[in-house]
Enzyme design. Sequence first.
Site, PDB file in Angstrom:
ATOM      1  N   ASP A  47     -17.162  -6.826   1.501  1.00 45.76           N
ATOM      2  CA  ASP A  47     -18.606  -6.601   1.607  1.00 45.76           C
ATOM      3  C   ASP A  47     -19.041  -6.615   3.064  1.00 45.76           C
ATOM      4  O   ASP A  47     -18.755  -7.563   3.804  1.00 45.76           O
ATOM      5  CB  ASP A  47     -19.335  -7.703   0.824  1.00 45.76           C
ATOM      6  N   SER A  62     -27.075  -8.371  -5.071  1.00 45.37           N
ATOM      7  CA  SER A  62     -27.613  -8.525  -3.721  1.00 45.37           C
ATOM      8  C   SER A  62     -28.906  -9.356  -3.757  1.00 45.37           C
ATOM      9  O   SER A  62     -28.923 -10.452  -4.316  1.00 45.37           O
ATOM     10  CB  SER A  62     -27.821  -7.136  -3.100  1.00 45.37           C
ATOM     11  N   HIS A  88     -19.820  -3.598  -1.125  1.00 43.93           N
ATOM     12  CA  HIS A  88     -21.021  -4.262  -1.632  1.00 43.93           C
ATOM     13  C   HIS A  88     -21.491  -3.686  -2.961  1.00 43.93           C
ATOM     14  O   HIS A  88     -22.339  -4.288  -3.620  1.00 43.93           O
ATOM     15  CB  HIS A  88     -22.140  -4.134  -0.587  1.00 43.93           C
TER      16      HIS A  88
END
Length: 266
Positions: free
Chosen positions: A214, A88, A241
């Site tokens: 995601d 991320s 995610h």
Amino acid sequence: MEEEGETAMKTHHFVLVHGIGGGGWCWYKIRCLMENSGHRVSCIDLTSGGIDLTDADSVHSFDVYNKPLMDFMSVLPDQDQVILVGHSAGGLSVTEATHKFAKKIRVAVYLAATMLKLGFQTDDDLKDGVPDLSEFGDVYDLGFGLGADHPPTSALVKKHYQRTIIYHMSPQEDSTLAGMLLRPGPILAITSARFTEGQEDKPVPRVFIKTAHDRVVKPHQQDNMINKWPPSQVYVLDTDHSPFFSSPFSLFGLLLNAASSYSWSS
């Protein structure tokens, strides 16, 4: 028997970097798989993340936020080329490291991560690299460390929304654990990330691992970043995610494959 010894699996040193609000704890399944297979693993807690006690509302620059990784890389022996993995927003940390410590990184892996060559330089960079969760409603608890008349300095997805947005394909016990450990992340510092390109002759190879379902860094955002700064390889996981929770064995396999695909450089 000699042949077997010669072809034994080479061990690697993996350095794992969390996303906003996370910490080294989020890699616990991957770390266990790696260490049980003989690999070295270092899980970094960025400033205000994990067990670092800094208040996120006091972290206003990316340099301060990313200092733990920069400090780690600076003392790493030159010959200890690592596989650097960012999840991320941890992709920004990885990118800065590739510009500053290219010779110490064998391959950089972006896991559903913000992959922008020079950080947030344009509005398009922000559209591609910053999650847009507006479809879910008022999802953030915001902190205003500089005062209510200034932009927010920290953000944390409200507990009620965390499983729906971040962990919807992950085991319930992992989303429960995350709900206990997630902390506000310093969004002002993260969105201020801007880099200058390193002077290395040979750029660090990059691998991007897409997460097909995601809801944070959405597939079209991942595709945009891949198209604008094409990596050496792209893998796809059929996950949310957080594949370190939802698909740890598949993620472990891809990380090993990425590590083995690039030879040691001098």
